[in-house]
Design an enzyme around this catalytic site. Sequence first.
Site, mmCIF file in Angstrom:
data_model
loop_
_atom_site.group_PDB
_atom_site.id
_atom_site.type_symbol
_atom_site.label_atom_id
_atom_site.label_comp_id
_atom_site.label_asym_id
_atom_site.label_seq_id
_atom_site.Cartn_x
_atom_site.Cartn_y
_atom_site.Cartn_z
ATOM 1 N N GLU A 97 22.756 -25.726 -61.838
ATOM 2 C CA GLU A 97 23.619 -24.549 -61.732
ATOM 3 C C GLU A 97 22.905 -23.319 -62.301
ATOM 4 O O GLU A 97 21.936 -23.432 -63.044
ATOM 5 C CB GLU A 97 24.928 -24.766 -62.518
ATOM 6 C CG GLU A 97 25.676 -26.022 -62.077
ATOM 7 C CD GLU A 97 27.124 -26.062 -62.545
ATOM 8 O OE1 GLU A 97 27.660 -25.017 -62.970
ATOM 9 O OE2 GLU A 97 27.712 -27.167 -62.475
ATOM 10 N N LYS A 134 32.667 -34.167 -68.343
ATOM 11 C CA LYS A 134 31.815 -32.988 -68.443
ATOM 12 C C LYS A 134 31.652 -32.488 -69.880
ATOM 13 O O LYS A 134 30.847 -31.599 -70.116
ATOM 14 C CB LYS A 134 32.432 -31.841 -67.627
ATOM 15 C CG LYS A 134 32.734 -32.184 -66.176
ATOM 16 C CD LYS A 134 31.506 -31.993 -65.319
ATOM 17 C CE LYS A 134 31.869 -32.043 -63.852
ATOM 18 N NZ LYS A 134 30.729 -31.684 -63.021
ATOM 19 N N THR A 161 26.232 -29.791 -72.106
ATOM 20 C CA THR A 161 25.783 -28.862 -71.067
ATOM 21 C C THR A 161 24.517 -28.215 -71.613
ATOM 22 O O THR A 161 24.522 -27.729 -72.748
ATOM 23 C CB THR A 161 26.842 -27.778 -70.786
ATOM 24 O OG1 THR A 161 28.079 -28.408 -70.450
ATOM 25 C CG2 THR A 161 26.415 -26.854 -69.650
ATOM 26 N N GLU A 197 23.874 -31.619 -62.845
ATOM 27 C CA GLU A 197 24.265 -30.643 -61.827
ATOM 28 C C GLU A 197 23.422 -29.399 -62.042
ATOM 29 O O GLU A 197 23.431 -28.799 -63.123
ATOM 30 C CB GLU A 197 25.759 -30.298 -61.905
ATOM 31 C CG GLU A 197 26.656 -31.434 -61.439
ATOM 32 C CD GLU A 197 28.121 -31.051 -61.287
ATOM 33 O OE1 GLU A 197 28.533 -30.007 -61.861
ATOM 34 O OE2 GLU A 197 28.863 -31.791 -60.604
ATOM 35 N N ASP A 241 33.360 -23.354 -65.759
ATOM 36 C CA ASP A 241 32.452 -23.828 -64.714
ATOM 37 C C ASP A 241 33.152 -23.740 -63.361
ATOM 38 O O ASP A 241 34.298 -24.176 -63.226
ATOM 39 C CB ASP A 241 32.020 -25.269 -65.009
ATOM 40 C CG ASP A 241 30.784 -25.660 -64.200
ATOM 41 O OD1 ASP A 241 29.943 -24.785 -63.938
ATOM 42 O OD2 ASP A 241 30.684 -26.839 -63.836
HETATM 43 MN MN MN Z 1 29.480 -28.210 -62.558
#
Ligand code: MN
Length: 451
Positions: free
Chosen positions: A224, A276, A280, A222, A150
């Site tokens: 992205e 994190k 995801t 987030e 990332d």
């Molecule tokens: Mn990120």
Amino acid sequence: MTADTTRLDPSRDPTLDPARRSWVESADDAETSFPIQNLPLGVFRRAGSAETFRIGTAIGREILDLAGAARSGMLGAAGAEVTEALQAPALNALAALGPAAWSRLRAATGDLLSTGNARLRDDRTARSSLVVPQDAAEFDVPMRIGDYTDFYCSIHHATNVGSMFRPDNPLMPNWKHLPVGYHGRASSIVISGRPIVRPRGQVCPVDGEPPIDAPSRLLDYELEVGAFVGPGNPLGSRLTAAEAEAHIFGLCLVNDWSARDVQKWEYQPLGPFNAKNFATTVSPWIVTMEALRPFRCPLTARAADDPEPLPYLRHADGAASSAGVDITLEVLIASRAMRAQGMAPMLVSRGSFRDMWWSFSQMLAHHTSTGCNLRPGDLLGSGTVSGADAGSRGCLLERTWRGTEPLTLPDGSARTFLADGDEVIMRGFCRRDGWVTIGFGACRGEIIGPS
Ligand code: MN
């Protein structure tokens, strides 16, 4: 390899011809995101079945089973190696074949779905097995992702976040010389729609007091864009930014869920780890670089007096004007109470991927600059996509300015960070005069309470 002239002059490519239509009627419906000019790739099966996931393309509100179509000889022009690669339950083998093979598949798929082609259009039996409504399907992560990295490539995001934590020195001295990134976690990448369990972790709510092990209270998304790697490079070799474009298979939407309280306590000195690694989310469809050609643009965030990148990070001659992609990106939130009352999701932000400072070609080049090998199906996240104005900030940390400017949802509740029951919906589309609008579909996830 596709000739550069085609990349620069998409009007020569029949798969992008705005006049082309499909016999799948819903492909003409602008709401679907998936006209015949798009043809994104993913893996699906009939919802609730135990079928093996198989490769398909979205067309209107339907899916064409590309594995089955290839086995029936309907995509013969794509070649035997493409037919074989399409029989896998993920797209890695196709990604490994490179741009010439991807191009042949796109041409053959576009032909098969065009109004003038009777082969599948008039074969009721084949259509009933090879064309599946998206509503009746479920999806899986489209690649076996070996490695996930990332990045942090929006100067607006980096400056905003930097100024919260280091007001005098928001942008570190390396930022304009290399695309900053960290190695993420591939095992917890999930497909759109899968619920996200609020993570627990070690947090330090009061500076100077001992830490505690507790559910995250500052849970964030987030927004992205993700790039899937095509052929990649052998260990010990490098790709320059000029070479890297041919190694990008396509793009998807990515939600890099982030526990800000965990991040705040753990991130120094080695960067994000548990903040994190719990989840995801990726969208089901990979939009190919060929479909995105009409929407290429310069990277608009760079200023004339910004430092010239080192040679390995420079785009090919003439390619800087198309280093970016103009993808409009939106984030919406629907709380549990909003859904129960039939309220539409609330638009929280809208920005564009053209506002990035570094390109995916530069991210690939920098990743391999030490000789690190990228493999087919690896995923690179762009970093949070934020623009210059408050309405285009791509995470709640920025959007609510560290929780100091709460958002009010239509159900009357306030949000600084995500609550249990909140569904986060990300959408992306590309629109330009003279071309047919294409979309990415949605990347969704609902937060559920800790177990
Ligand atoms: Mn990120």
